[in-house]
Design an enzyme around this catalytic site. Structure first.
Site, PDB file in Angstrom:
ATOM      1  N   ARG A 145     -40.963 -86.205  -6.684  1.00 26.72           N
ATOM      2  CA  ARG A 145     -39.748 -86.505  -6.316  1.00 26.72           C
ATOM      3  C   ARG A 145     -39.833 -86.073  -4.869  1.00 26.72           C
ATOM      4  O   ARG A 145     -38.906 -86.833  -4.013  1.00 26.72           O
ATOM      5  CB  ARG A 145     -38.981 -85.245  -6.947  1.00 26.72           C
ATOM      6  N   HIS A 169     -42.483 -82.352  -9.338  1.00 28.27           N
ATOM      7  CA  HIS A 169     -41.641 -82.375  -8.045  1.00 28.27           C
ATOM      8  C   HIS A 169     -42.413 -82.877  -6.944  1.00 28.27           C
ATOM      9  O   HIS A 169     -41.698 -83.520  -6.027  1.00 28.27           O
ATOM     10  CB  HIS A 169     -41.228 -80.940  -7.828  1.00 28.27           C
ATOM     11  N   ARG A 222     -35.585 -85.080 -11.409  1.00 33.44           N
ATOM     12  CA  ARG A 222     -36.498 -83.801 -11.788  1.00 33.44           C
ATOM     13  C   ARG A 222     -37.095 -84.116 -13.097  1.00 33.44           C
ATOM     14  O   ARG A 222     -36.667 -84.941 -13.850  1.00 33.44           O
ATOM     15  CB  ARG A 222     -35.321 -82.944 -11.968  1.00 33.44           C
ATOM     16  N   TYR A 240     -36.329 -83.277   4.048  1.00 34.65           N
ATOM     17  CA  TYR A 240     -37.221 -84.601   3.933  1.00 34.65           C
ATOM     18  C   TYR A 240     -37.221 -85.425   5.060  1.00 34.65           C
ATOM     19  O   TYR A 240     -37.970 -86.359   5.408  1.00 34.65           O
ATOM     20  CB  TYR A 240     -36.783 -85.670   2.842  1.00 34.65           C
ATOM     21  N   LYS A 260     -28.297 -81.532 -12.606  1.00 38.06           N
ATOM     22  CA  LYS A 260     -27.831 -80.342 -12.765  1.00 38.06           C
ATOM     23  C   LYS A 260     -26.045 -80.116 -13.188  1.00 38.06           C
ATOM     24  O   LYS A 260     -25.570 -80.949 -12.386  1.00 38.06           O
ATOM     25  CB  LYS A 260     -28.059 -79.422 -11.576  1.00 38.06           C
ATOM     26  N   HIS A 316     -28.353 -84.307  -4.956  1.00 39.28           N
ATOM     27  CA  HIS A 316     -28.099 -83.063  -4.311  1.00 39.28           C
ATOM     28  C   HIS A 316     -26.710 -82.827  -3.879  1.00 39.28           C
ATOM     29  O   HIS A 316     -26.061 -83.672  -3.670  1.00 39.28           O
ATOM     30  CB  HIS A 316     -28.983 -83.192  -2.506  1.00 39.28           C
TER      31      HIS A 316
END
Length: 306
Positions: A254, A251, A152, A286, A176, A277
């Site tokens: 990514r 992004h 990210r 994806y 995150k 994730h």
């Protein structure tokens, strides 16, 4: 009747009598939960206490593979949530593992993805013909780093020098919730980083007024940690020089990283870990097939396509 079947009967009575749901709604819940329990049983899972969040995620992924619509998957998962919540309320299980699994969003469109050729053009454009200018060296290293790791933009701007292990060719990314993960670095990214750190970064660091920035990998023109906005500008400028007319933002690299890995044969679980994730359902997007691949496969495989 086993314990799970007995619990299902109690659950249906609960939603039909105590919650007063319509018969058709109760029937829909029953069908959904039976489908879920049957799927668990096919995996050898017959005790709710042994069900994990990964099992529930895999069930959602199986629904996706079966071609169910986003609305259908959301409804089935809602039934699973209600059943697990009831099991917890009845003290049949100690934890509602399904609560951590969210329904996949119904994407209105696939994420913006560059082809492998477009990524190469973008990275070549960032190098400005092999310029030794410290900002160019930074931009080249930055974009190579982002495509190599699928990070990210906040993970790129927050990366520190001691996060990279050049001997092991890995980097620690902090995502995150301050969760850290280990991601490999490819040869191109390593070479670009080594050159930038040796030749470009010292010049940028020297421009800082006051205390020097000793930790951050990527510095701005004033010798401070680069900002998210600056990364956007780097990506946009490289895209313009490469004459890429697709929407470009940090992004995009990514998205391209994940798509190219899966197209190259990587499994979704591995890509999930590399992207950081929390749920595999987020990574499922994806696994889409490009229109070009779809047409090529059709022409190759269908007996009456030609």
């Amino acid at each position: 009747m086993n314990e799970t079947d007995n619990l299902l009967g109690q659950f249906l009575a609960h939603i039909g009598v105590e919650r007063g749901l319509a018969k058709s709604t109760v029937s829909a819940y029953e069908a959904d939960v039976k489908k879920y329990l049957g799927w668990l049983s096919s995996r050898g899972v017959d005790d709710l206490n042994t069900v994990t969040a990964h099992d529930v995620e895999d069930y959602v992924a199986a629904l996706d593979k079966a071609g169910e619509s986003a609305r259908s998957k959301a409804r089935r998962l809602a039934s699973v949530h209600a059943f697990h919540k009831f099991a917890l309320m009845q003290q049949v299980v100690d934890d509602d593992v399904s609560a951590r699994v969210k329904a996949p969003k119904a994407a209105g469109h696939l994420p913006d993805v560059l082809s492998i050729d477009e990524v190469s053009r973008l990275l070549d454009a960032a190098a400005m013909g092999g310029s030794s200018d410290p900002v160019v060296l930074r931009d080249k290293a930055l974009l190579e780093f982002m495509y190599a790791t699928g990070c990210r933009v906040s993970e790129a701007t927050g990366a520190d020098l001691n996060d990279i292990d050049f001997d092991e060719r890995v980097v620690v990314l902090t995502g995150k919730g301050s969760k850290q993960r280990l991601v490999p670095l490819g040869e191109y990214a390593l070479k670009a980083l080594q050159r930038y750190i040796a030749e470009g970064r010292p010049e940028l660091e020297a421009k800082a007024k006051g205390a020097k920035e000793r930790r951050a990998i990527f510095l701005n023109k004033r010798g401070r940690r680069i900002s998210r906005q600056s990364v956007w500008e780097v990506v946009k400028a490289a895209g313009e020089r490469a004459h890429i007319d697709k929407p470009l933002h940090p992004h995009t690299l990514r998205h391209s990283f994940a798509t190219h890995l899966i197209q190259g044969g990587a499994d979704v679980r591995t890509v999930q870990e590399l992207l950081g994730h929390a749920s595999v359902t987020t990574t499922q997007i994806y696994t889409h097939v490009s229109p070009e691949t779809l047409i090529e496969t059709y022409l190759t495989a269908h007996p009456r396509a030609r």
